[in-house]
Design an enzyme around this catalytic site. Structure first.
Site, PDB file in Angstrom:
ATOM      1  CG  ASP A  22      23.197   9.775  29.113  1.00 33.04           C
ATOM      2  OD1 ASP A  22      24.417   9.776  29.523  1.00 33.04           O
ATOM      3  OD2 ASP A  22      22.400   9.711  30.061  1.00 33.04           O
ATOM      4  CD  GLU A  78      25.162  12.387  34.535  1.00 39.08           C
ATOM      5  OE1 GLU A  78      25.300  13.076  35.411  1.00 39.08           O
ATOM      6  OE2 GLU A  78      24.247  12.498  33.547  1.00 39.08           O
TER       7      GLU A  78
END
Length: 383
Positions: free
Chosen positions: A72, A137
């Site tokens: 991400d 994350e």
């Protein structure tokens, strides 16, 4: 693998806009790439359109070395601040621009390519090299938490996290706590404040008490690598009309903890302040902890560090610096695994460029790290 193909893989990953979601598209891309080289992989579904990816190469004997990267990215923000579209990767002056180029799709791509090249070169690995590509994350190490709970970390002997470090070896970082406090009062007309309870005023007392306590802690406790405990109130909302006494106020704050003064102690400090204030007349405060990531510290003289220094020293005749950082990483979840392991954070790109406009990675740095990951894996698993 040719240089152009390596760059294309990184560009392809950057072009997939995984802003706190859609990571399954990257998992699918990597899985398809791995299939071409007969590398087995497994998608671990997190939610709709979101999936972690776990892959392994090696003979299954001996030690297990993990490679960790998240899929991400953060929002690109104001597009007018970008010299190039953030999800249209662009090369200029041997730099590849795009959101996630540094944080951390270059690190992830380097790990993927390193594994592929080890297969291409028919390298002998007396052990297992394991890729852990995670979701979420940036918003709480969500994928790392899931993989840890499901046991994917339990067999690791060591782990390399590919966050951007500008070729420093990061062996420790701060923890992070997000909290929310709601102050409940009683609405009244501002001309008759005695009939109400001002939720903002009560919150100000609470904020001052927390700030005072955090300042005291920061003066008493510090870490030579990560510094002091830090605390910031980052969001505040209260009141609905200028001539009404506010009956509700909400704040959110962030605390960065250190190994010398960890999360449990900080949570207890905040809870004690709230409990003591609630014993006073007209105070009604509610505290919740929204995000709780541990500070981490590995052995800076570990076998993993020795291998990395050996690999780098053979090429450059110098050691890499050992450092600490304030930001948190997926390690904060992975260290909750049943078995302790050594770790290091090492990846292409400069950490100062993370989350910035016009984020970029130097192409040669990216290519060099691919070779470094390969050599580290061979040395670590075959030693």
């Amino acid at each position: 693998m040719e240089k152009a193909e390596k760059i294309t893989i990184l560009k392809d990953l950057i072009a997939i806009p995984t802003v706190n979601g859609q990571e399954e598209k990257i998992a699918d891309y990597i899985q398809k790439l791995f299939t071409k080289y007969n590398i087995s992989s497994e998608k671990v579904l997190f939610s709709e359109n979101r999936a972690n990816l776990v892959a392994e190469i090696g003979n299954g004997n001996g030690k297990v070395l993990g490679l960790s990267g998240h899929m991400d990215v953060v929002d690109p923000g104001n597009l007018e601040e970008w010299n190039y579209p953030p999800f249209d990767p662009t090369i200029e002056d041997d730099k590849l621009y795009g959101r996630g180029s540094t944080d951390m799709k270059s690190g992830l791509a380097a790990m993927v390519i390193a594994m592929i090249e080890l297969i291409e070169e028919k390298s002998t690995l007396n052990g297992t090299l394991k890729l852990l590509a995670s979701v979420g994350e940036e918003i709480g190490e969500l994928g790392a938490e899931q993989l840890t709970k499901k046991g994917y970390i339990d067999n690791l002997d060591a782990l390399i996290v590919g966050e951007p470090t500008n070729l420093a070896l990061v062996y420790t970082h701060k923890g992070s706590i997000d909290y929310t406090i709601t102050s409940h009062g009683k609405a009244a007309h501002s001309s008759m404040p005695e009939l109400g309870i001002n939720a903002i005023n009560n919150m100000v007392v609470c904020i001052n008490a927390i700030n005072s306590k955090m300042t005291e802690i920061s003066k008493l406790y510090s870490d030579p690598e990560t510094g002091q405990v830090t605390h910031n109130i980052t969001i505040i909302n209260g009141g609905v009309q200028v001539n009404s006494i506010p009956d509700k106020t909400v704040i959110q704050g962030n605390i960065r903890t250190i190994p010398a003064y960890g999360n449990e102690r900080v949570r207890k400090d905040i809870q004690t302040i709230v409990d003591q204030l609630n014993q006073q007349k007209n105070f009604k405060l509610k505290l919740t902890f929204d995000y709780d990531k541990l500070p981490v510290k590995s052995n800076k003289n570990s076998f993993l560090v020795q291998i990395i220094q050996k690999v780098h020293h053979e090429k450059y005749s110098e050691d890499l610096p050992l450092e600490g950082i304030a930001a948190t990483t997926d390690v904060a979840e992975y260290i909750k695994a049943d078995k302790p392991f050594d770790f290091i954070i090492l990846g292409p790109g400069e950490g100062t460029l993370a989350h910035q406009f016009n984020e970029y990675v130097e192409i040669q740095n990216f290519l060099d790290v691919i070779d470094m990951y390969k050599k580290i894996a061979q040395e670590y698993l075959n030693s």
